[in-house]
Design an enzyme around this catalytic site. Structure first.
Site, PDB file in Angstrom:
ATOM      1  N   HIS A   1       0.825  -1.216   0.000  1.00  0.00           N
ATOM      2  CA  HIS A   1       0.000   0.000   0.000  1.00  0.00           C
ATOM      3  C   HIS A   1       0.855   1.260   0.000  1.00  0.00           C
ATOM      4  CE1 HIS A   1      -3.352  -2.664   1.127  1.00  0.00           C
ATOM      5  NE2 HIS A   1      -4.155  -1.674   0.772  1.00  0.00           N
TER       6      HIS A   1
ATOM      7  N   LYS B   1      -1.140   4.949   4.507  1.00  0.00           N
ATOM      8  CA  LYS B   1      -2.231   4.094   4.997  1.00  0.00           C
ATOM      9  C   LYS B   1      -2.222   4.068   6.522  1.00  0.00           C
ATOM     10  CE  LYS B   1      -4.243  -0.511   4.728  1.00  0.00           C
ATOM     11  NZ  LYS B   1      -5.557   0.035   5.060  1.00  0.00           N
TER      12      LYS B   1
HETATM   13  N1  LIG Z   1     -13.024  -0.974   1.954  1.00  0.00           N
HETATM   14  C1  LIG Z   1     -12.328  -0.411   0.952  1.00  0.00           C
HETATM   15  O1  LIG Z   1     -12.466  -0.803  -0.228  1.00  0.00           O
HETATM   16  C2  LIG Z   1     -11.395   0.698   1.261  1.00  0.00           C
HETATM   17  C3  LIG Z   1     -11.184   1.045   2.552  1.00  0.00           C
HETATM   18  N2  LIG Z   1     -10.344   2.076   2.871  1.00  0.00           N
HETATM   19  C4  LIG Z   1     -10.274   2.415   4.288  1.00  0.00           C
HETATM   20  O2  LIG Z   1     -10.970   3.645   4.472  1.00  0.00           O
HETATM   21  C5  LIG Z   1     -10.383   4.343   5.569  1.00  0.00           C
HETATM   22  C6  LIG Z   1      -9.976   5.733   5.101  1.00  0.00           C
HETATM   23  O3  LIG Z   1      -8.892   5.622   4.208  1.00  0.00           O
HETATM   24  P1  LIG Z   1      -8.266   6.923   3.518  1.00  0.00           P
HETATM   25  O4  LIG Z   1      -9.305   7.691   2.797  1.00  0.00           O
HETATM   26  O5  LIG Z   1      -7.057   6.477   2.793  1.00  0.00           O
HETATM   27  O6  LIG Z   1      -7.810   7.750   4.811  1.00  0.00           O
HETATM   28  P2  LIG Z   1      -7.721   9.340   4.962  1.00  0.00           P
HETATM   29  O7  LIG Z   1      -6.911   9.586   6.191  1.00  0.00           O
HETATM   30  O8  LIG Z   1      -7.302   9.946   3.668  1.00  0.00           O
HETATM   31  O9  LIG Z   1      -9.243   9.780   5.206  1.00  0.00           O
HETATM   32  C7  LIG Z   1      -9.944   9.607   6.390  1.00  0.00           C
HETATM   33  C8  LIG Z   1     -10.758  10.874   6.575  1.00  0.00           C
HETATM   34  O10 LIG Z   1     -11.701  10.678   7.611  1.00  0.00           O
HETATM   35  C9  LIG Z   1     -11.712  11.857   8.404  1.00  0.00           C
HETATM   36  N3  LIG Z   1     -12.292  11.564   9.700  1.00  0.00           N
HETATM   37  C10 LIG Z   1     -11.694  11.035  10.795  1.00  0.00           C
HETATM   38  N4  LIG Z   1     -12.587  10.928  11.793  1.00  0.00           N
HETATM   39  C11 LIG Z   1     -13.759  11.391  11.309  1.00  0.00           C
HETATM   40  C12 LIG Z   1     -15.055  11.525  11.866  1.00  0.00           C
HETATM   41  N5  LIG Z   1     -15.315  11.181  13.133  1.00  0.00           N
HETATM   42  N6  LIG Z   1     -16.054  12.032  11.097  1.00  0.00           N
HETATM   43  C13 LIG Z   1     -15.813  12.400   9.826  1.00  0.00           C
HETATM   44  N7  LIG Z   1     -14.599  12.307   9.240  1.00  0.00           N
HETATM   45  C14 LIG Z   1     -13.584  11.792   9.981  1.00  0.00           C
HETATM   46  C15 LIG Z   1     -10.267  12.276   8.447  1.00  0.00           C
HETATM   47  O11 LIG Z   1     -10.114  13.595   8.899  1.00  0.00           O
HETATM   48  P3  LIG Z   1      -8.691  14.050   9.567  1.00  0.00           P
HETATM   49  O12 LIG Z   1      -7.705  14.004   8.435  1.00  0.00           O
HETATM   50  O13 LIG Z   1      -8.990  15.406  10.088  1.00  0.00           O
HETATM   51  O14 LIG Z   1      -8.383  13.039  10.627  1.00  0.00           O
HETATM   52  C16 LIG Z   1      -9.894  12.084   6.969  1.00  0.00           C
HETATM   53  O15 LIG Z   1     -10.261  13.199   6.179  1.00  0.00           O
HETATM   54  C17 LIG Z   1      -9.201   3.475   6.047  1.00  0.00           C
HETATM   55  O16 LIG Z   1      -9.630   2.662   7.110  1.00  0.00           O
HETATM   56  C18 LIG Z   1      -8.889   2.639   4.817  1.00  0.00           C
HETATM   57  O17 LIG Z   1      -8.235   1.444   5.123  1.00  0.00           O
HETATM   58  C19 LIG Z   1      -9.672   2.774   1.919  1.00  0.00           C
HETATM   59  C20 LIG Z   1      -9.805   2.444   0.598  1.00  0.00           C
HETATM   60  C21 LIG Z   1     -10.668   1.353   0.154  1.00  0.00           C
HETATM   61  O1  LIG Z   2      -6.166   2.199   3.152  1.00  0.00           O
HETATM   62  C1  LIG Z   2      -6.319   1.836   1.968  1.00  0.00           C
HETATM   63  O2  LIG Z   2      -5.851   2.477   1.006  1.00  0.00           O
HETATM   64  C2  LIG Z   2      -7.097   0.614   1.715  1.00  0.00           C
HETATM   65  N1  LIG Z   2      -7.673   0.020   2.726  1.00  0.00           N
HETATM   66  C3  LIG Z   2      -8.450  -1.172   2.671  1.00  0.00           C
HETATM   67  C4  LIG Z   2      -7.772  -2.274   3.448  1.00  0.00           C
HETATM   68  O3  LIG Z   2      -7.152  -2.012   4.492  1.00  0.00           O
HETATM   69  O4  LIG Z   2      -7.887  -3.432   3.041  1.00  0.00           O
HETATM   70  C5  LIG Z   2      -8.825  -1.550   1.259  1.00  0.00           C
HETATM   71  C6  LIG Z   2      -7.749  -1.300   0.249  1.00  0.00           C
HETATM   72  O5  LIG Z   2      -6.703  -2.195   0.466  1.00  0.00           O
HETATM   73  C7  LIG Z   2      -7.259   0.144   0.335  1.00  0.00           C
END
Ligand SMILES: NC(=O)C1=CN([C@@H]2O[C@H](COP(=O)(O)OP(=O)(O)OC[C@H]3O[C@@H](n4cnc5c(N)ncnc54)[C@H](OP(=O)(O)O)[C@@H]3O)[C@@H](O)[C@H]2O)C=CC1
Ligand SMILES: O=C(O)C1=N[C@H](C(=O)O)C[C@H](O)C1
Length: 250
Positions: free
Chosen positions: A135, A139
């Site tokens: 990743h 992450k």
């Molecule tokens: N299931 C899937 O297919 C995928 C899952 N993911 C998962 O999604 C999650 C987010 O990933 P990613 O976008 O890369 O992370 P980021 O850090 O880019 O985004 C997370 C966002 O959530 C915000 N946030 C934190 N707490 C809150 C809250 N209580 N209410 C609203 N917003 C909040 C953060 O704000 P701040 O920066 O101010 O903390 C930040 O803007 C991870 O757990 C990742 O593993 C990611 C990609 C695909």
């Molecule tokens: O944080 C990410 O980027 C992603 N998170 C998910 C995970 O932890 O499996 C899904 C994907 O791998 C991207």
């Protein structure tokens, strides 16, 4: 037909910002709120949100889901960090709101869902199986939710088939040299600038290996799965774990 009223939590994040665009562009959905950390959840009630797309962080997801379930708002969750304890806590909340649906998807991309399925099918036929996830370096957690889920599915398939435990090193000179042990399956996490989200499942038998590899090259890969989840969760009460439950994979 009236549009589904959808809100995104984590709207400024890497995947959240892409989800805001995808929901906004969907003909059958109306984006009613796009919230970041610190924004009041009451907005969800005030705007009449029917479904929340939860893409925040492991430290925020439980509180957000507790609010949603108590207010009868369905949720599609991509955020990682799920443990048996957390799932049990969520199930307890859902028991008090039996018409509410929550989908937790370790991965929304069709390729990743198929990787898990193929790995589950192949695992009993090989002596050794290891998972390598790779990743971007920002992450939030390791190993990935997808890798953990993949290893759990592999382990369960091997147990059902009566497979022997994998051979492994008897001596490791450094802690971590064999990765993390998830139900007996080694899981290795790579963090590298330039990557997004990738996974390899390595399977080995006498004189042969099989590698199942998936690459998410852009966050757009997760959007069809999120939109499918939103459409299906409103008619699927209770907890659904894994997008494969909303797909006909045979
Ligand atoms: N299931 C899937 O297919 C995928 C899952 N993911 C998962 O999604 C999650 C987010 O990933 P990613 O976008 O890369 O992370 P980021 O850090 O880019 O985004 C997370 C966002 O959530 C915000 N946030 C934190 N707490 C809150 C809250 N209580 N209410 C609203 N917003 C909040 C953060 O704000 P701040 O920066 O101010 O903390 C930040 O803007 C991870 O757990 C990742 O593993 C990611 C990609 C695909
Ligand atoms: O944080 C990410 O980027 C992603 N998170 C998910 C995970 O932890 O499996 C899904 C994907 O791998 C991207």
């Amino acid at each position: 037909m009236s549009k589904l009223r959808v809100a995104v939590l984590g709207a400024k994040g890497r995947i959240g910002s892409e989800a805001v665009r995808a929901v906004d562009a969907a003909d059958d959905m109306e984006l009613v709120a796009a919230l970041g950390r610190g924004d009041g959840l009451e907005t969800l009630v005030e705007t009449g949100a029917q479904v929340v797309v939860e893409l925040t962080t492991p430290d925020s997801v439980m509180g957000n889901l507790d609010f949603c379930v108590r207010h009868g708002i369905h949720a599609v969750v991509g955020t990682t960090g799920w443990t048996d304890e957390r799932l049990a806590q969520l199930n307890t909340s859902l028991a008090a709101s039996p018409e509410t649906g929550v989908l937790i998807a370790p991965n929304f991309s069709i390729g990743a869902v198929l990787t898990m399925k193929f790995a589950e099918v192949a695992a009993p036929y090989f002596e050794s199986v290891e998972v390598v996830e790779l990743h971007h370096p920002n992450k939030v957690d390791a190993p990935s939710g997808t890798a953990t889920r993949t290893a759990q599915l592999i382990a369960a398939a091997r147990e059902r088939a009566g497979s022997a435990p994998q051979p492994d090193a008897t001596v490791t000179a450094l802690d971590g040299a064999r990765g993390a042990n998830v139900d007996g399956v080694p899981v290795h996490a790579v963090r590298l600038r330039g990557l997004l989200a990738h996974q390899e499942v390595l399977l080995g038998g006498e004189g042969e290996t099989l590698t199942i590899r998936h690459d998410s090259l852009h966050h757009s890969s997760f959007m069809p799965g999120i939109l499918l989840g939103v459409r299906r969760v409103v008619t699927t009460p209770g907890l659904t774990f894994g997008l494969e439950n909303f797909l006909d994979l045979g």
